[in-house]
Design a protein around this motif. Structure first.
Motif: not given
Length: 304
Positions: A20-35, A58-66
């Protein structure tokens, strides 16, 4: 937590916990680093195509905030699989319970490079039942009886049997006969076994209180092999393989115990000589005495 996505081709969707918190601006940014090993643009395309969803589907947008979603679901890209050329035999099927004979080399559930080639996925497709779930598991290398729950509403009743040790399990094994072997069976083996996350094999600690127990009995022996009957009282990972190795009767074709060897492609002529032979219990729903027995045999057992 129930998946918002249905089972597809016998395989359920993967759930990912997102900080829910961290250095990633978006959910997609977290997943890109994770994978990091995946192509980042392909991952973003999956967001754009609506393939990554929230708890309500519901779909999660690529710019959905962390912090917008704590969990997301998606289907893993199926790996290229080598077909395992052995079939499952269904021994029993009713409204609540399915019992099968699993062959050697077939994993109980999807893992690593095996998804469609797993007992669970094959059975879901064969029986057209996406709710099918294993009540217990066998190692990929082990053959024999495997139980599945057919309905979520009654699954807990069967799982409790294993948790409370109310199922009698019997196995067979064939070991190479050690030089100078003298029969000291039957024998009860008790050891403390612990599986560490970073290790393939379990650790045995002789200084700790035993947490595993198996009664080992002799079925037969010849000049080459020893054929044993195993009655485990507990169900620790690799328990039977470790217990037999600890008394000098490591199971034939075992690449883990007593010595870990380099992984090699499956040799279908050299299956691990371990077989889940019998399951006995009182059915928690009907009160009926259940007694299931495998139809398989161990290839290298003495022929008398």
């Amino acid at each position: 937590m129930r998946s918002p996505l249905p089972v597809r081709d016998g395989v359920g969707a993967t759930r990912l916990h997102v900080p829910l918190t961290g250095p990633w601006p978006t959910v997609s940014a977290y997943m890109i680093e994770r994978f990091f090993h995946l192509d980042s643009q392909q991952l973003l395309t999956r967001f754009d195509d609506g393939e990554i969803v929230a708890f309500d589907g519901s779909p999660v947008a690529r710019d959905a905030p962390l912090g917008a979603e704590e969990f997301v679901w998606y289907y893993r890209e199926p790996p290229a699989e080598t077909h395992i050329p052995f079939d499952i035999e269904i021994l029993h099927e009713d409204r609540d319970l399915v019992v099968v004979d699993k062959p050697h080399f077939l994993p109980s559930t999807p893992a690593g490079r095996y998804v469609q080639n797993s007992a669970l996925v094959r059975l879901r497709r064969l029986l057209d039942n996406p709710d099918l779930a294993p009540v217990h598991r066998l190692d990929r290398a082990t053959a024999g009886l495997l139980m599945f729950s057919a309905r979520p509403v009654t699954r807990g009743a069967y799982q409790t049997l294993f948790q409370r040790r109310r199922i009698e399990k019997v196995y067979e094994a064939v070991s190479a006969r050690p030089a100078g072997w003298t029969n000291d069976l039957p024998r009860t083996v008790r050891l403390h076994i612990e599986k560490l996350r970073s290790q393939v094999c379990v650790d045995v600690d002789a200084d700790r209180e035993p947490n595993s127990e198996t009664l080992i009995e002799l079925l037969d022996a010849d000049e080459h092999v020893v054929h044993t009957l195993l009655r485990p009282h507990t169900g620790k990972m690799h328990q039977l393989r470790v217990h037999l190795a600890s008394i000098g009767l490591g199971i034939l074709h075992d690449n883990l115990y007593p010595i870990l060897t380099d992984e090699k492609p499956d040799d279908h002529d050299r299956p691990l000589q371990l077989l889940a032979r019998e399951l006995r219990f009182v059915d928690p729903l009907s009160g009926e005495e259940r007694d299931f027995r495998t139809r398989q045999t161990l290839r290298y057992a003495p022929r008398t």
